[in-house]
Design an enzyme around this catalytic site. Structure first.
Site, mmCIF file in Angstrom:
data_model
loop_
_atom_site.group_PDB
_atom_site.id
_atom_site.type_symbol
_atom_site.label_atom_id
_atom_site.label_comp_id
_atom_site.label_asym_id
_atom_site.label_seq_id
_atom_site.Cartn_x
_atom_site.Cartn_y
_atom_site.Cartn_z
ATOM 1 N N LYS A 120 -7.008 8.897 19.917
ATOM 2 C CA LYS A 120 -5.650 8.568 19.483
ATOM 3 C C LYS A 120 -5.662 7.346 18.570
ATOM 4 O O LYS A 120 -5.034 7.346 17.501
ATOM 5 C CB LYS A 120 -4.754 8.311 20.694
ATOM 6 N N ASP A 138 -0.042 11.220 21.499
ATOM 7 C CA ASP A 138 0.156 10.327 22.641
ATOM 8 C C ASP A 138 0.998 11.071 23.670
ATOM 9 O O ASP A 138 1.200 12.276 23.572
ATOM 10 C CB ASP A 138 0.824 9.022 22.192
#
Length: 207
Positions: A120, A138
């Site tokens: 991420k 996320d």
């Protein structure tokens, strides 16, 4: 979900949340990477308040790599999990200096070798620093994309790959912040306020 519905959702997201965002304060790419690392499990406000002093103290990756751990901790003490983040920052900058000549790599495979950098963080950094297209997944993106019917995967990597197939590439970089805003304000994890949702007519969530 049909392509027509997807285009309608993306158009609405652009209208409501915009197509650009302000990135974290930084002077150099490695400072942006550090800011994104600091933002994990912390609020953007906490990170933004700490960054000016952080960037003044550590103006190069070399300076942070050589700094005592206690000094790094002191600079980011107001941010959650600061001790662990300080250790990762020091290790990460040491790698950047020793293995990459002080320049943050621009390939996700290399970024993932750095201490404290997960998928991420790496994807978001590449998008913000170098405008390299990527879908950053996320908790908000994971949750809302499944509710909309864009994805069915049971982990972020699977959802990332599904979204890359569903979404036009020009939307990859901005879908993250758009769904973060939407997830914080409307489609929350605890209670989806469907009656207030601008995407309600296209959502496939089972009520």
């Amino acid at each position: 979900m049909t392509e027509e519905k997807t285009r309608a959702i993306l158009k609405k997201l652009d209208e409501v949340y915009g197509v650009t965002k302000e990135g974290f304060y930084h002077d150099q790419p490695w400072q942006l990477l550090a800011a994104i690392m600091l933002s994990a499990q912390s609020t953007d406000k906490q990170v933004e308040e700490a960054l000016p002093d952080f960037c003044r103290r550590f103006q190069t990756a070399d300076q942070l790599a050589d700094a005592p751990l206690e000094e790094i901790e002191d600079t980011i003490r107001s941010i959650g999990l600061y001790k662990n983040k300080a250790r990762n920052l020091k290790k990460c900058c040491t790698q950047i200096v020793n293995e990459y000549g002080g320049e943050v790599p621009a390939r996700i495979e290399e970024l993932l070798k750095l201490a404290g950098v997960g998928r991420k963080t790496a994807t978001l950094f590449l998008a913000d620093a170098y405008e390299i297209p990527g879908v950053t997944v996320d908790t908000h993106v994971f949750r809302i994309s499944r509710r909309l019917g864009w994805a069915e995967g049971n982990n972020p990597v699977k959802v990332e790959l599904e979204l890359q197939k569903v979404l036009p590439e020009e939307h990859w970089n901005r879908i993250n912040f758009q769904l973060i805003y939407h997830g914080r304000e409307v489609c929350t994890a605890r209670m989806a306020r469907c009656g207030e949702c601008v995407l309600g007519e296209w959502c496939e969530r089972k009520l």
